[in-house]
Scaffold this motif. Sequence first.
Motif, PDB file in Angstrom:
ATOM      1  N   ASN A   1       0.917  -1.228  -0.220  1.00 52.02           N
ATOM      2  CA  ASN A   1      -0.024   0.010   0.253  1.00 52.02           C
ATOM      3  C   ASN A   1       0.791   0.823  -0.026  1.00 52.02           C
ATOM      4  OD1 ASN A   1      -1.618   2.465   1.204  1.00 52.02           O
ATOM      5  ND2 ASN A   1      -2.911   0.698   1.124  1.00 52.02           N
ATOM      6  N   GLU A   2       0.940   1.764  -1.237  1.00 50.36           N
ATOM      7  CA  GLU A   2       1.118   3.201  -1.379  1.00 50.36           C
ATOM      8  C   GLU A   2       1.429   4.274   0.548  1.00 50.36           C
ATOM      9  OE1 GLU A   2      -0.580   4.682  -4.981  1.00 50.36           O
ATOM     10  OE2 GLU A   2       0.607   3.531  -6.142  1.00 50.36           O
ATOM     11  N   ARG A   3       0.012   4.149   0.921  1.00 51.35           N
ATOM     12  CA  ARG A   3      -0.510   5.263   1.952  1.00 51.35           C
ATOM     13  C   ARG A   3       0.527   5.072   3.180  1.00 51.35           C
ATOM     14  NH1 ARG A   3      -0.315   7.231  -0.804  1.00 51.35           N
ATOM     15  NH2 ARG A   3       1.406   7.903  -0.891  1.00 51.35           N
ATOM     16  N   PHE A   4       0.950   3.550   2.859  1.00 50.23           N
ATOM     17  CA  PHE A   4       1.467   3.439   3.958  1.00 50.23           C
ATOM     18  C   PHE A   4       3.280   3.104   4.020  1.00 50.23           C
ATOM     19  CE2 PHE A   4       4.795  -0.558   6.368  1.00 50.23           C
ATOM     20  CZ  PHE A   4       4.373   0.422   7.287  1.00 50.23           C
ATOM     21  N   TRP A   5       3.702   2.664   2.953  1.00 47.44           N
ATOM     22  CA  TRP A   5       5.055   3.141   2.466  1.00 47.44           C
ATOM     23  C   TRP A   5       6.299   3.896   2.196  1.00 47.44           C
ATOM     24  CZ3 TRP A   5       8.855  -0.986   3.644  1.00 47.44           C
ATOM     25  CH2 TRP A   5       7.798  -2.497   3.993  1.00 47.44           C
ATOM     26  N   LEU A   6       5.104   4.785   1.206  1.00 45.94           N
ATOM     27  CA  LEU A   6       5.457   6.416   0.280  1.00 45.94           C
ATOM     28  C   LEU A   6       4.673   7.392   1.192  1.00 45.94           C
ATOM     29  CD1 LEU A   6       5.664   5.083  -3.258  1.00 45.94           C
ATOM     30  CD2 LEU A   6       7.307   5.003  -1.314  1.00 45.94           C
ATOM     31  N   PRO A   7       5.494   8.624   1.062  1.00 49.32           N
ATOM     32  CA  PRO A   7       4.822  10.131   1.693  1.00 49.32           C
ATOM     33  C   PRO A   7       3.455  10.627   0.942  1.00 49.32           C
ATOM     34  CG  PRO A   7       7.254  10.485   1.247  1.00 49.32           C
ATOM     35  CD  PRO A   7       7.531   8.832   0.564  1.00 49.32           C
ATOM     36  N   HIS A   8       2.721  11.118   1.422  1.00 51.11           N
ATOM     37  CA  HIS A   8       1.952  11.770   0.509  1.00 51.11           C
ATOM     38  C   HIS A   8       2.008  12.141  -0.561  1.00 51.11           C
ATOM     39  CE1 HIS A   8      -2.311  12.956   0.504  1.00 51.11           C
ATOM     40  NE2 HIS A   8      -2.161  14.441   0.513  1.00 51.11           N
ATOM     41  N   ASN A   9       0.619  12.030  -1.441  1.00 51.61           N
ATOM     42  CA  ASN A   9       1.066  12.260  -3.137  1.00 51.61           C
ATOM     43  C   ASN A   9       2.153  11.348  -3.394  1.00 51.61           C
ATOM     44  OD1 ASN A   9      -1.182  13.779  -2.698  1.00 51.61           O
ATOM     45  ND2 ASN A   9      -0.039  15.659  -2.258  1.00 51.61           N
ATOM     46  N   VAL A  10       2.611  10.539  -3.380  1.00 46.00           N
ATOM     47  CA  VAL A  10       3.636   9.630  -3.871  1.00 46.00           C
ATOM     48  C   VAL A  10       3.277   8.235  -4.377  1.00 46.00           C
ATOM     49  CG1 VAL A  10       6.703   9.154  -3.740  1.00 46.00           C
ATOM     50  CG2 VAL A  10       5.814  10.992  -2.954  1.00 46.00           C
ATOM     51  N   THR A  11       3.680   8.409  -5.588  1.00 43.60           N
ATOM     52  CA  THR A  11       3.016   6.587  -5.945  1.00 43.60           C
ATOM     53  C   THR A  11       4.088   5.673  -6.434  1.00 43.60           C
ATOM     54  OG1 THR A  11       2.912   6.848  -7.955  1.00 43.60           O
ATOM     55  CG2 THR A  11       1.306   7.676  -6.676  1.00 43.60           C
ATOM     56  N   TRP A  12       4.292   4.515  -6.164  1.00 45.37           N
ATOM     57  CA  TRP A  12       5.074   3.677  -6.573  1.00 45.37           C
ATOM     58  C   TRP A  12       5.415   3.924  -8.079  1.00 45.37           C
ATOM     59  CZ3 TRP A  12       8.196   1.174  -3.243  1.00 45.37           C
ATOM     60  CH2 TRP A  12       6.666   0.927  -2.037  1.00 45.37           C
ATOM     61  N   ALA A  13       4.388   3.911  -8.926  1.00 49.32           N
ATOM     62  CA  ALA A  13       5.242   4.890 -10.429  1.00 49.32           C
ATOM     63  C   ALA A  13       5.920   5.868 -10.419  1.00 49.32           C
ATOM     64  CB  ALA A  13       3.438   4.819 -10.563  1.00 49.32           C
ATOM     65  N   ASP A  14       6.095   6.823  -9.045  1.00 41.60           N
ATOM     66  CA  ASP A  14       6.931   8.093  -9.739  1.00 41.60           C
ATOM     67  C   ASP A  14       8.435   7.365  -9.146  1.00 41.60           C
ATOM     68  OD1 ASP A  14       4.560   9.682  -9.579  1.00 41.60           O
ATOM     69  OD2 ASP A  14       4.245   9.884  -7.183  1.00 41.60           O
ATOM     70  N   LEU A  15       8.336   6.270  -8.511  1.00 41.27           N
ATOM     71  CA  LEU A  15       9.563   5.933  -8.464  1.00 41.27           C
ATOM     72  C   LEU A  15      10.402   4.537  -9.157  1.00 41.27           C
ATOM     73  CD1 LEU A  15       9.128   5.355  -4.125  1.00 41.27           C
ATOM     74  CD2 LEU A  15      10.890   7.478  -6.014  1.00 41.27           C
ATOM     75  N   LYS A  16       9.603   4.432  -9.988  1.00 40.74           N
ATOM     76  CA  LYS A  16      10.079   3.385 -11.333  1.00 40.74           C
ATOM     77  C   LYS A  16      11.663   3.830 -12.143  1.00 40.74           C
ATOM     78  CE  LYS A  16       7.285   0.444 -11.431  1.00 40.74           C
ATOM     79  NZ  LYS A  16       7.072  -1.554 -11.319  1.00 40.74           N
ATOM     80  N   ASN A  17      12.161   3.144 -12.417  1.00 38.51           N
ATOM     81  CA  ASN A  17      13.245   2.950 -13.381  1.00 38.51           C
ATOM     82  C   ASN A  17      13.486   3.823 -14.493  1.00 38.51           C
ATOM     83  OD1 ASN A  17      15.015   2.357 -10.851  1.00 38.51           O
ATOM     84  ND2 ASN A  17      14.909   0.355 -12.007  1.00 38.51           N
TER      85      ASN A  17
END
Length: 396
Positions: free
Chosen positions: A10-26
């Motif tokens: 869950n992105e809301r657990f792992w990442l800060p607000h308004n950040v998604t896993w897609a934003d951290l793709k290579n």
Amino acid sequence: MAGILAWFWNERFWLPHNVTWADLKNTDEATFPQAEDLYLACPLAFCIFMIRLVFERFIARPCATGLKIQANGPQKAQPNAILEKVFTAITKHPDEKRLEGLSKQLDWDVRTIQRWFRQRRNQEKPSTLARFCESMWRFTFYLYIFTYGVRFLKKTPWLWNTKECWYNYPYQPLTVDIHYYYILELSFYLSLLFSQFTDIRRKDFLIMFLHHVATISLITFSYVNNMARVGTLVMCLHDAADVLIEAAKMANYAKCQMLCNLLFAMFAILFISSRLGLYPVWILNTTVFESWDIVGPYPSWWVFNLLLILLQLLHTFWSYLIVRTACRAISRGKVGKWNPLHVSKDDRSDIESSSDEDDSPTPAQKHHSTTTTTNGTNKNHGTNGYLTGAPYPDEH
């Protein structure tokens, strides 16, 4: 399974607000930590374990032989079917009532039976040679990884200004050096976690198991949510003191007492100053306060900091044991040689690594071990493990 994975990541657990896993793709421009990168640590942990076996066999053992460290184990107990049956099927530490019963059955005095059980317990302990090889392996790895960490970190801006750990977070590119550092550290601690069940059994087995689990969790957490910059600081800080304690153990096994004392004193000073001073002032300050101001808290941030605080509690506990070990060594040094790695047999086993029960007590132990009754027999004084049958705890 898809639902479970979606819940776990869950992105809301792992990442800060308004950040998604897609934003951290290579991308072609930048590389970010990916959770699947950590899968590499499992086969690498197995490789490290195999390298360790080769290292101990072909490098550490010849070094130990050159230092005249014998492979012979403790003195063996004389064969006795009755005592052997009690030892293997009932108890390795018979109480006073059972000792008296065995004394009448065998027509042996209680002290002889206690000595038999002590020698029999010692038979199951590894030799000094095995201990030396284990310590030499750990010393070699810690020295290598600490040297690598220092050489890498001295070129980074966040070593000199910890706020750099949080600027532009979590969009901080993953470098090859950080990736290598993380995977190697994680693999090593995974190998330690599983080799705990095959290595020398230590008194603090559960505490060290908890330490390894916390360390692995911290490495994993900080990599997945890209707190890798502060993670490199934590790893390097912890490796520094580990180099010295393993070196002190090696000197102790080789009977280089002056060198052992010097290394232990250096270890104690470095451990306490780094874990009780530098760690909270430098590491916890940036993960709790500076990150709060720059990034702000979110669920995995709380978990990460709770793990760091758990590590601090372990630091405090071990620092207490180190101080107690040193104080006892100094107090006993008034009547004998100061040996911090040998005299304190009930302190943290990873500090005191020569905890084999000796076959013959020291003069001070003899003085406290027995008292003579009016009929000339020896009576249990109740203050010495040799008489009471209470075990000395054996041996990260």
